[in-house]
Design an enzyme around this catalytic site. Sequence first.
Site, PDB file in Angstrom:
ATOM      1  N   ARG A  18       0.835  -1.219   0.000  1.00 16.03           N
ATOM      2  CA  ARG A  18       0.000   0.000   0.000  1.00 16.03           C
ATOM      3  C   ARG A  18       0.859   1.254   0.000  1.00 16.03           C
ATOM      4  O   ARG A  18       0.557   2.218  -0.705  1.00 16.03           O
ATOM      5  CB  ARG A  18      -0.959   0.012   1.193  1.00 16.03           C
ATOM      6  CG  ARG A  18      -2.086  -0.994   1.071  1.00 16.03           C
ATOM      7  CD  ARG A  18      -2.994  -0.953   2.276  1.00 16.03           C
ATOM      8  NE  ARG A  18      -2.196  -1.216   3.474  1.00 16.03           N
ATOM      9  CZ  ARG A  18      -2.509  -0.783   4.681  1.00 16.03           C
ATOM     10  NH1 ARG A  18      -3.579  -0.055   4.887  1.00 16.03           N
ATOM     11  NH2 ARG A  18      -1.748  -1.081   5.721  1.00 16.03           N
ATOM     12  N   ASN A  36      -6.340  -2.318   2.415  1.00 14.86           N
ATOM     13  CA  ASN A  36      -6.384  -3.772   2.508  1.00 14.86           C
ATOM     14  C   ASN A  36      -7.838  -4.206   2.556  1.00 14.86           C
ATOM     15  O   ASN A  36      -8.701  -3.488   3.049  1.00 14.86           O
ATOM     16  CB  ASN A  36      -5.691  -4.252   3.782  1.00 14.86           C
ATOM     17  CG  ASN A  36      -4.186  -4.176   3.693  1.00 14.86           C
ATOM     18  OD1 ASN A  36      -3.618  -4.160   2.615  1.00 14.86           O
ATOM     19  ND2 ASN A  36      -3.528  -4.126   4.843  1.00 14.86           N
TER      20      ASN A  36
END
Length: 92
Positions: A18, A36
């Site tokens: 990320r 997520n």
Amino acid sequence: MVTQRVLVSGRVQGVGYRDWVVRTAQRTGLTGWVRNVRDGRVEILVSGEDETVARLIEGCHEGTPLARVDHVEAFAAEDEKRHKGFTKRFTA
């Protein structure tokens, strides 16, 4: 301008994936977010110029050195609200 929703599966959580997406998107002027997903995938909503979004999606096949990307699925989406930058969100 185009908006794409991207789902990335494999070993993509807990490996800096990320953060890599955020850095890459911010560096190239894209807007949106990354988070997520409880099933182990990473979800991305990205808006920007067609070619720039396509390059990000292509890069998602690699990600970080610790990641193992099994599958990247991208499809057209609507940006529910215009984002001013690119952020990391909490798990959905």
